[in-house]
Enzyme design. Sequence first.
Site, PDB file in Angstrom:
ATOM      1  N   HIS A 157     -19.077  -6.620 -13.417  1.00 28.46           N
ATOM      2  CA  HIS A 157     -19.034  -5.626 -12.333  1.00 28.46           C
ATOM      3  C   HIS A 157     -20.033  -5.971 -11.221  1.00 28.46           C
ATOM      4  O   HIS A 157     -20.866  -5.163 -10.821  1.00 28.46           O
ATOM      5  CB  HIS A 157     -19.329  -4.226 -12.872  1.00 28.46           C
ATOM      6  CG  HIS A 157     -18.752  -3.138 -12.017  1.00 28.46           C
ATOM      7  ND1 HIS A 157     -18.267  -1.953 -12.534  1.00 28.46           N
ATOM      8  CD2 HIS A 157     -18.574  -3.029 -10.664  1.00 28.46           C
ATOM      9  CE1 HIS A 157     -17.827  -1.178 -11.555  1.00 28.46           C
ATOM     10  NE2 HIS A 157     -18.003  -1.808 -10.417  1.00 28.46           N
ATOM     11  N   ASP A 165       0.852  -1.176   0.000  1.00 28.68           N
ATOM     12  CA  ASP A 165       0.000   0.000   0.000  1.00 28.68           C
ATOM     13  C   ASP A 165       0.893   1.233   0.000  1.00 28.68           C
ATOM     14  O   ASP A 165       2.000   1.204   0.568  1.00 28.68           O
ATOM     15  CB  ASP A 165      -0.916   0.006   1.234  1.00 28.68           C
ATOM     16  CG  ASP A 165      -2.125   0.909   1.057  1.00 28.68           C
ATOM     17  OD1 ASP A 165      -3.248   0.386   0.980  1.00 28.68           O
ATOM     18  OD2 ASP A 165      -1.944   2.138   0.978  1.00 28.68           O
ATOM     19  N   GLU A 168     -17.434   0.005 -19.866  1.00 25.88           N
ATOM     20  CA  GLU A 168     -18.476  -0.962 -19.527  1.00 25.88           C
ATOM     21  C   GLU A 168     -19.800  -0.544 -20.159  1.00 25.88           C
ATOM     22  O   GLU A 168     -20.081   0.653 -20.300  1.00 25.88           O
ATOM     23  CB  GLU A 168     -18.633  -1.060 -18.012  1.00 25.88           C
ATOM     24  CG  GLU A 168     -17.373  -1.554 -17.314  1.00 25.88           C
ATOM     25  CD  GLU A 168     -17.542  -1.674 -15.806  1.00 25.88           C
ATOM     26  OE1 GLU A 168     -18.631  -1.321 -15.292  1.00 25.88           O
ATOM     27  OE2 GLU A 168     -16.592  -2.120 -15.135  1.00 25.88           O
ATOM     28  N   GLY A 183     -19.802  -6.266  -5.678  1.00 25.72           N
ATOM     29  CA  GLY A 183     -20.625  -5.901  -4.522  1.00 25.72           C
ATOM     30  C   GLY A 183     -22.104  -6.160  -4.735  1.00 25.72           C
ATOM     31  O   GLY A 183     -22.933  -5.669  -3.966  1.00 25.72           O
TER      32      GLY A 183
END
Length: 426
Positions: free
Chosen positions: A309, A198, A286, A312
């Site tokens: 996609h 990170d 997309e 979630g």
Amino acid sequence: MCMVLKQITFIFACMSKQATTSYPKDRINILFLENISDKALQKFKQNGYTSLRKLNGALSEEELIKEIKDVHLLGIRSKTHVSAKVLQAATKLQAIGCFCIGVNQVDLAAATEAGVVVFNAPYSNTRSVAELVIGASIMLIRRIPDKNKAAHEGKWMKEAKGSYELRGKTLGIIGYGNIGSQVSVLAEGLGMKVLFYDTETKLPLGNALAAKNLKELVAQSDIVSLHVPETGQTKNLINKTLLKSFKQGSILINYARGEVVDLKALAAALQEGRLHGAAIDVYPVEPEKNGDTFTTPLQGLSNVILTPHIGGSTEEAQENIGEDVSIKLFQYLERGITNGSHTVPAIGLPPVENAHRILHIHHNVPGVLSAINTALSKNNINILGQYLKTNDAIGYVVLDVDKKLSNQAVALLKEVKATIKVRMLY
């Protein structure tokens, strides 16, 4: 002008106290796009907001400009782009609720300039994405996509060659934020070793270890999972050059942002056999809606999982997002609280009795607070409570004043130099 006060009772435990709002809820126009969860609609209706429209798809800039003229609150997901032109046409807009993880679909600079509060739900689908990453890891390391394809074609491929367990393998996580760290915990529970990288110093969870750089991470990882935002620094982060440093036979998973991976370079690495497989859920371009044509250089390649996609996209995640963003919007509309805002500075406010609350959003220039206080004091308007917070662009002042003088106070505040927006809250 102060309207007739209306009593409301919050259904959420964190908002159990009574509050009042000066603007009739049935006159607050709400537009929800992109098939936002019915959970959010139910929350608004239960809280007395009845002027609500829901559209299933995204709108183009031109369409949104036509629709948003009289809208006070806009709810979107990731496909609707709220540009500066849209915000310029949204003369009544108070807040935008992004019922998703990111806010890059909103021109935040323009929203800040317009004094429009922007909220999102950065943590609500964390578990859904993390579980799918682990699931994809298992499918790919066992070469399930190839065996599944063969079975559908009537071919029997019962073999162990090229199939492995996750236990003992190394998972490299690029981006050790909310999702990346939860993937780390789940992976360790399956007996994996975890490396992470990170740009900010992060406290590792469990036995995870920080890699010194990206090359070190990809060279040691059997599976690399991406969890970074879309920025200028992360565009094509996984490119032809870095792919050469990947461990031979490793797997790449991208459930982050579409611009992060150079898909042509990834396709070449897969075709050459340098990578064992890949799972991709996000793409640079997309389709706007279900059923539209979709193409990618990865189509037809062996041991590749392509999903539209949906990282979630679970019932639980959408319900959590609906509730999270709805609460933030209620708190702003009814109490002036801006915690979680990406534009107006964050202020958490206690309720106040026997006073009217006024919200003042202004350009962050010297002397505004002094001008506010001077204008009110010259007219003998007593300030019972005052809260101020600024960011680089704007300042947000919340004032509690004597009920009898609140209308006069609003008129005076509108005349203060550098004012963007003034609203009587209650």
